[in-house]
Enzyme design. Structure first.
Site, PDB file in Angstrom:
ATOM      1  NE  ARG A 276      -2.776   1.191   3.626  1.00  0.00           N
ATOM      2  CZ  ARG A 276      -3.463   1.290   4.464  1.00  0.00           C
ATOM      3  NH1 ARG A 276      -4.812   1.438   4.338  1.00  0.00           N
ATOM      4  NH2 ARG A 276      -3.067   1.223   5.902  1.00  0.00           N
TER       5      ARG A 276
ATOM      6  CG  ASP B 164      -3.861   3.070  11.620  1.00  0.00           C
ATOM      7  OD1 ASP B 164      -4.651   3.926  11.900  1.00  0.00           O
ATOM      8  OD2 ASP B 164      -4.044   2.090  10.729  1.00  0.00           O
TER       9      ASP B 164
HETATM   10  C1  ACO Z   1      -6.539   1.717   9.830  1.00  0.00           C
HETATM   11  C2  ACO Z   1      -5.661   0.624   9.086  1.00  0.00           C
HETATM   12  O1  ACO Z   1      -5.368   1.253   8.122  1.00  0.00           O
HETATM   13  S1  ACO Z   1      -5.354  -0.746   9.577  1.00  0.00           S
HETATM   14  C3  ACO Z   1      -3.873  -1.045   8.751  1.00  0.00           C
HETATM   15  C4  ACO Z   1      -2.616  -0.319   9.145  1.00  0.00           C
HETATM   16  N1  ACO Z   1      -2.246  -0.794  10.711  1.00  0.00           N
HETATM   17  C5  ACO Z   1      -1.730  -1.727  11.127  1.00  0.00           C
HETATM   18  O2  ACO Z   1      -1.117  -2.192   9.915  1.00  0.00           O
HETATM   19  C6  ACO Z   1      -1.003  -2.090  12.307  1.00  0.00           C
HETATM   20  C7  ACO Z   1      -0.545  -3.665  12.372  1.00  0.00           C
HETATM   21  N2  ACO Z   1      -0.458  -3.994  13.758  1.00  0.00           N
HETATM   22  C8  ACO Z   1       0.665  -3.429  14.386  1.00  0.00           C
HETATM   23  O3  ACO Z   1       1.529  -2.562  13.943  1.00  0.00           O
HETATM   24  C9  ACO Z   1       1.063  -4.123  15.769  1.00  0.00           C
HETATM   25  O4  ACO Z   1       0.217  -5.172  15.882  1.00  0.00           O
HETATM   26  C10 ACO Z   1       0.663  -3.152  17.030  1.00  0.00           C
HETATM   27  C11 ACO Z   1       1.425  -2.137  16.910  1.00  0.00           C
HETATM   28  C12 ACO Z   1      -1.117  -2.915  16.862  1.00  0.00           C
HETATM   29  C13 ACO Z   1       0.941  -3.939  18.379  1.00  0.00           C
HETATM   30  O5  ACO Z   1       2.169  -4.193  18.333  1.00  0.00           O
HETATM   31  P1  ACO Z   1       2.858  -4.733  19.699  1.00  0.00           P
HETATM   32  O6  ACO Z   1       2.068  -4.664  20.697  1.00  0.00           O
HETATM   33  O7  ACO Z   1       4.258  -4.444  19.840  1.00  0.00           O
HETATM   34  O8  ACO Z   1       2.745  -6.079  19.156  1.00  0.00           O
HETATM   35  P2  ACO Z   1       3.176  -7.477  20.227  1.00  0.00           P
HETATM   36  O9  ACO Z   1       4.458  -7.310  21.114  1.00  0.00           O
HETATM   37  O10 ACO Z   1       2.155  -8.221  20.487  1.00  0.00           O
HETATM   38  O11 ACO Z   1       3.821  -8.370  19.110  1.00  0.00           O
HETATM   39  C14 ACO Z   1       4.224 -10.024  19.241  1.00  0.00           C
HETATM   40  C15 ACO Z   1       4.728 -10.448  17.837  1.00  0.00           C
HETATM   41  O12 ACO Z   1       4.051 -10.231  16.870  1.00  0.00           O
HETATM   42  C16 ACO Z   1       4.423  -9.477  15.765  1.00  0.00           C
HETATM   43  N3  ACO Z   1       3.273  -8.738  15.221  1.00  0.00           N
HETATM   44  C17 ACO Z   1       2.422  -7.814  15.659  1.00  0.00           C
HETATM   45  N4  ACO Z   1       1.574  -7.100  14.925  1.00  0.00           N
HETATM   46  C18 ACO Z   1       2.251  -7.608  13.658  1.00  0.00           C
HETATM   47  C19 ACO Z   1       1.664  -7.542  12.335  1.00  0.00           C
HETATM   48  N5  ACO Z   1       0.883  -6.706  12.008  1.00  0.00           N
HETATM   49  N6  ACO Z   1       2.375  -8.118  11.243  1.00  0.00           N
HETATM   50  C20 ACO Z   1       3.622  -9.076  11.602  1.00  0.00           C
HETATM   51  N7  ACO Z   1       4.005  -9.292  12.844  1.00  0.00           N
HETATM   52  C21 ACO Z   1       3.189  -8.551  13.995  1.00  0.00           C
HETATM   53  C22 ACO Z   1       5.683  -8.754  16.535  1.00  0.00           C
HETATM   54  O13 ACO Z   1       6.487  -8.520  15.569  1.00  0.00           O
HETATM   55  C23 ACO Z   1       5.882  -9.467  17.655  1.00  0.00           C
HETATM   56  O14 ACO Z   1       6.849 -10.482  17.002  1.00  0.00           O
HETATM   57  P3  ACO Z   1       8.090 -11.609  17.920  1.00  0.00           P
HETATM   58  O15 ACO Z   1       7.355 -12.023  18.884  1.00  0.00           O
HETATM   59  O16 ACO Z   1       8.673 -12.140  16.826  1.00  0.00           O
HETATM   60  O17 ACO Z   1       8.815 -10.208  18.420  1.00  0.00           O
HETATM   61  O1  LIG Z   2      -6.922   1.798   5.942  1.00  0.00           O
HETATM   62  C1  LIG Z   2      -7.990   1.451   6.695  1.00  0.00           C
HETATM   63  C2  LIG Z   2      -8.802   2.360   7.454  1.00  0.00           C
HETATM   64  O2  LIG Z   2      -9.798   1.752   8.213  1.00  0.00           O
HETATM   65  O3  LIG Z   2      -8.447   3.400   7.355  1.00  0.00           O
HETATM   66 MG    MG Z   3      -6.750   3.960   5.940  1.00  0.00          MG
END
Ligand code: ACO
Ligand SMILES: O=CC(=O)O
Ligand code: MG
Length: 556
Positions: free
Chosen positions: A171, A457
């Site tokens: 994206r 986010d």
């Molecule tokens: C509105 C929108 O646009 S939604 C789409 C955009 N937003 C996103 O993509 C958010 C994605 N998610 C994240 O960034 C994270 O999950 C967060 C920030 C919400 C939470 O992060 P944290 O609390 O640090 O996660 P946590 O400590 O529980 O992570 C545990 C493990 O999972 C992994 N992990 C957590 N989230 C993700 C993910 N989305 N993708 C891959 N791995 C992940 C971490 O790297 C960690 O790995 P490890 O055990 O090997 O070190």
């Molecule tokens: O990108 C996703 C959203 O909910 O905003």
């Molecule tokens: Mg969005």
């Protein structure tokens, strides 16, 4: 001339780079790759400028009382009997898509997660600093090449890709964000053309050979407001395909419907992209943000507390139902959105409650007819997968089976209906606490963070910002207080002070001092109290992260 020489990028004519030199970045910012990005910029900059001017123009009309609606001029497209190109078999099954920033370890974890798709994010989940963007490109190239690894020295663990991985979607940023570290003919290049252009240039061939079964690369397109913007993307894709010498329709993209104006343009957007589309997605968080932004001039449309504006509100349900009908009529995926709950690590009861909310949200989506949905965290994939697979009758998607003809009756009024609920002091406080902490994280290079057991986010933080702005602008009266309390600059000033003190207590004095909380507090306060609503918090704060030599190393 050599590709790069000591400490300097080798740039083509008319291109200037202001970002820090790094040998690894130089492998991405090659002369030929920059030439490709510059060609895209030169070909499309006037179209983009015009599209952004149209956005401002239509917003002026909404500000003077007009309501968004279906365009009578494109009725024949909406009513016509046409379909998008067939979905490539490689991505027929998209039941669970994990998303995350283009951070090295997260990319490996996401690709290994068991999700069908990983959406690697340069947008809502990424703070677009030079370091993050360029390192993200390096990471994606290594991921597509299958060579990506990460050595976590603290845990003595090496991360590598499994044999079977999720399909990669990328994206890029929205049209509105410039990339100030790269100038073309003296002006900053459009951010999304950098994200798209560099990724496409370096990865198209390998991706098609290994991931796409001859198709691809695959993309998600964010924050579109009108089909004319989809048309520009379509032409960008055609231009890239021609450049690479690959068949028209190789590139496939899912467009996020995450602005209120775009919900009235879904057929038109798919029509413009009909050779390149694989569906639409309900970007619910930006959609709520956009509802407030679109109605910034309408004091009769103040939203209730952020936590109350969920998918079961009539306007949100109508948007999701109409999106499903529209996609399935045109033969493509109708993707669900992101539940904000994430696993709660230290409290099994709270964790189960969070998982239950996610399951409920996903059950609603799959029953409505969505073909798949998003997961914010690997821990959510098994429960989400279970809900989707056990409700899709053994099929990879519901394109043919959930036609949702009933949603053809959805009207403009349904899509605009005011959400119900109350406005509270706690809502104002939570918006403030979340907004400041998110901005502090974003300024230090983190675009997605866990706050109060929810994923935050850029999109979710935008709701906090614009909701505060709206309540302040129109002096919203808060419900549930013993005496009538109106949101005024004085009240807001006190709330900011108290919530900042609370943040300091929660994160600890040391972390607070080391972080950029005070700066975030100043920016957030200014954004909430400005006479005119800033279009995007990320655009407004972008100058604070534009540096040639970053003071802090990249977080990714
Ligand atoms: C509105 C929108 O646009 S939604 C789409 C955009 N937003 C996103 O993509 C958010 C994605 N998610 C994240 O960034 C994270 O999950 C967060 C920030 C919400 C939470 O992060 P944290 O609390 O640090 O996660 P946590 O400590 O529980 O992570 C545990 C493990 O999972 C992994 N992990 C957590 N989230 C993700 C993910 N989305 N993708 C891959 N791995 C992940 C971490 O790297 C960690 O790995 P490890 O055990 O090997 O070190
Ligand atoms: O990108 C996703 C959203 O909910 O905003
Ligand atoms: Mg969005």
């Amino acid at each position: 001339m050599m590709a790069t020489y000591l400490g300097f990028y080798d740039v083509p004519e008319g291109v200037d780079l202001g970002g820090r030199y790094d040998e690894e970045f130089a492998g991405i910012l090659t002369r030929d790759a920059l030439q490709f990005v510059a060609a895209l910029q030169r070909e499309f900059r006037d179209h983009i400028r015009y599209a952004m001017e149209c956005r401002r123009d239509v917003q002026r009309r909404y500000n003077s009382g007009e309501l968004p609606g279906f365009d009578p001029a494109t009725r024949l497209i909406r009513e016509g009997n046409w379909a998008c190109a067939l979905v490539p078999p490689a991505v027929a099954n998209r039941t669970v898509e994990i998303t995350g920033p283009v951070e090295r370890k997260m990319i490996i974890n996401a690709l290994n997660s068991g999700a069908k798709v990983f959406m690697a994010d340069f947008e809502d989940a990424l703070s677009p600093s030079w370091e993050n963007l360029m390192r993200g490109q390096v990471n994606l190239r290594d991921a597509v090449n299958g060579t990506i690894s990460f050595n976590d020295q603290a845990r003595n663990r090496v991360y590598k890709l499994n044999g079977e991985t999720a399909k990669l979607f990328v994206r890029p940023r929205g049209w509105h964000l410039p990339e100030d570290h790269i100038l073309v003919d003296g002006a900053p290049v459009t951010g999304c053309l950098v994200d798209f252009g560099l990724y496409f240039f370096h990865n198209h061939a390998k991706f098609r050979a290994t991931q796409g079964a001859g198709s691809g690369p695959f993309f998600y397109i964010p924050k579109i407001e009108h089909s004319r913007e989809a048309k520009i993307w379509n032409r960008v894709f055609e231009r890239a395909e021609k450049f690479a010498g690959i068949e028209k329709g190789s590139i496939r993209a899912t467009v996020l419907i995450e602005t209120l104006p775009a919900v009235f343009q879904m057929d038109e957007i798919l029509y413009e992209l009909r050779d390149h589309s694989i569906g639409l997605n309900c970007g619910r968080w930006d959609y709520i943000f956009s509802y407030i932004k679109t109605f910034q001039g309408h004091p009769d449309r103040l939203l209730p507390d952020r936590v109350q504006v969920g998918m079961t509100q009539h306007f949100m349900r109508s948007y999701s139902d109409l999106l499903i009908r529209t996609c399935h009529r045109r033969g493509v995926h109708a993707m669900g959105g992101m539940a904000a709950q994430i696993p709660v690590k230290d409290n099994p009861v709270a964790n189960e409650a969070a998982l239950e909310l996610v399951r409920k949200d996903k059950l609603r989506e799959v029953r409505a007819g969505h073909d798949g949905t998003w997961a914010a965290h690997p821990g959510l994939i098994p429960p989400i997968m279970e809900v989707f697979t056990s409700n899709m009758g053994g099929k990879p998607n519901q394109i043919q089976t959930a036609r949702r003809e009933d949603a053809g009756k959805i009207t403009e009024e349904d899509l605009l209906q005011r959400p119900r609920g109350v406005r509270t002091m706690e809502g104002l406080r939570l918006n403030t606490r979340v907004g400041i902490q998110y901005l502090a994280a974003w300024l230090t290079g983190m675009g997605s963070v866990p706050l109060y057991n929810l994923m935050e986010d850029a999109a979710t933080a935008e709701i906090s910002r614009v909701q505060n702005w709206q309540w302040l602008k129109y002096g919203a009266v808060l419900d549930g207080e013993e005496v009538r309390v109106r949101v005024t600059p004085e009240l807001f000033g006190r709330v900011v002070e108290e919530e900042t003190a609370r943040i300091q207590m929660e994160v600890g004095v040391e972390k607070f001092k080391r972080g950029r909380f005070e700066e975030a507090c100043r920016i957030f306060t200014r954004q909430c109290t400005s006479p005119e609503l800033d279009d995007f918090l990320t655009l407004n704060a972008y100058n604070q992260i534009v540096v040639c030599h970053p003071k802090t190393p990249s977080k990714i």
